[in-house]
Scaffold this active site. Structure first.
Site, PDB file in Angstrom:
ATOM      1  N   HIS A 285       0.848  -1.187   0.000  1.00  0.00           N
ATOM      2  CA  HIS A 285       0.000   0.000   0.000  1.00  0.00           C
ATOM      3  C   HIS A 285       0.886   1.241   0.000  1.00  0.00           C
ATOM      4  CE1 HIS A 285      -3.112   2.847   0.986  1.00  0.00           C
ATOM      5  NE2 HIS A 285      -4.026   1.886   1.020  1.00  0.00           N
ATOM      6  N   PRO A 286       0.606   2.234  -0.849  1.00  0.00           N
ATOM      7  CA  PRO A 286       1.479   3.411  -0.908  1.00  0.00           C
ATOM      8  C   PRO A 286       1.577   4.186   0.396  1.00  0.00           C
ATOM      9  CG  PRO A 286       0.027   3.333  -2.817  1.00  0.00           C
ATOM     10  CD  PRO A 286      -0.449   2.278  -1.867  1.00  0.00           C
TER      11      PRO A 286
END
Length: 387
Positions: free
Chosen positions: A232-233
């Site tokens: 996940h960024p």
């Protein structure tokens, strides 16, 4: 056909469907699933999707999955007879949906003023690639182009990989949902305040609306969030993790879930590590944190961890292929795969209804029609005297 005695949300409304391929037909199928009487107007050659995808007994199941609960009428809109029949259909309708290139419907003689003359208060919806105005309004566009120009494709994959499209035609699907939502809202507005409404949805705008935190981060900082593959960024540890036999998806997206995960993995000391004291720091130190998680997950198989982590209140799941999806007991309990019987093509499998109503559930009143299957029936309705 819509049952006048039905209590489904859109029962009693008629929708003229001038769409083909996917975004428009998905929009109108949703309306049909909600009870509307959807009349699919097809040229003599029929919708292109009738000839695409796999099927059985000479019928495309791809087409079947996006055109149930509709009646098909064949009209050649280049002829006076075809235009006259469409005029009669519009006069009987509550809404009209089209996904021609901008301007085509006007050239056929069915511009906004003419449509309102035929049916005052008609709700109209245009589905296009880029919207009804702007410098790109006349450009052709399909799902792949919308994914590219919207920034969506640039967000998929790992940082050093090329941009990656979604495997599904996501812009068509999202646009179809937005179109159905817009039409339903416009019908409600007409009931409350009167008057017509025009709904304009496009593949590109629909995809841009999904940019979520990628857009908000850019608005706030002017920086582009790097692609991060299955990580996940803006959260860690969050992503795809190998176990002793196959990967699982784990999604602890805040401090509470992070603490639960560390406890469940017997990594409680990491909760007090200054490097992992906040989500921001965990993202910065993702590599070290992921290594600790992976080392622990390697001690047991995927089934064990999925059960253990879910029991500990941590979002976690297997990664299914399509066959795995429809064999899952939860999916089966939700009737997301249905068997329906087509009168001329036999039994076929179709997707179920994602919206579950307690009082007036969606149902398949009609399977997807053969080309022109209801032409005679509809013409008899429109011209009861036989004219």
């Amino acid at each position: 056909m819509s049952d006048p005695n039905s209590t489904q949300p859109l029962s009693g409304y008629r929708v003229v469907d001038l769409t083909r391929v996917l975004s428009g037909p998905f929009c109108t199928q949703i309306l049909g699933d909600l009870g509307a009487d959807v009349i699919k107007v097809e040229a003599p050659v029929g919708d292109t999707v009738r000839r695409q995808g796999d099927g059985q007994n000479g019928f495309s199941w791809y087409f079947a999955n996006f055109n149930r609960n509709k009646r098909s009428i064949v009209l050649d809109l280049k002829t006076a007879e075809g235009k006259a029949a469409l005029e009669a259909l519009v006069g009987s309708a509550d809404a009209l949906v089209e996904n021609f290139r901008p301007g085509v419907l006007e050239r056929l003689g069915f511009g906004p003023e003419r449509l309102q003359e035929l049916k005052p208060g008609l709700i109209t919806c245009s589905v296009s690639g880029f919207g009804s105005d702007g410098p790109y309004r006349d450009r052709p566009a399909f799902d792949f182009i919308a994914q590219a120009v919207s920034g969506f494709m640039s967000s998929n994959g790992r940082e050093d990989d090329p941009p990656l499209r979604s495997g599904l035609p996501i812009s068509d699907l999202v646009t179809g949902i937005y179109g159905a939502l817009g039409i339903t809202a416009a019908l409600l507005r007409r009931e409350r305040f009167g008057g017509p409404e025009h709904v304009d949805v496009s593949l590109t705008n629909s995809m841009i609306s999904l940019l979520a935190y990628l857009a908000s981060n850019y608005f706030a900082t002017g920086r582009i969030t790097p692609r991060s593959g299955n990580d996940h960024p803006i959260a860690a540890p969050y992503g795809l993790f190998e176990t002793a036999d196959r990967p699982i998806a784990v999604a602890p997206n805040d401090d509470v879930f992070f603490g639960r995960l560390m406890d469940a993995l017997d990594l409680a000391p990491l909760k007090d590590d200054p490097a992992f004291a906040s989500n921001h720091l965990r993202v910065e130190n993702r590599e070290r944190l992921n290594a600790a998680v992976l080392e622990r997950l390697a001690t047991a198989d995927a089934d064990t961890w999925v059960e253990h982590l879910n029991a500990a209140g941590i979002p976690c799941s297997h990664i299914y292929d399509v066959a795995g999806v429809f064999n899952d007991p939860q999916v089966r309990s939700q009737d997301m795969q249905m068997t329906i019987t087509h009168p001329t093509h036999g039994d076929m499998e179709v997707l179920g209804f994602p919206i579950k109503f307690a009082t007036a559930p969606c149902d398949v009143r009609m399977p997807a029609p053969d080309l022109g299957e209801h032409t005679a029936e509809l013409l008899a309705e429109l011209y009861p005297s036989g004219d």
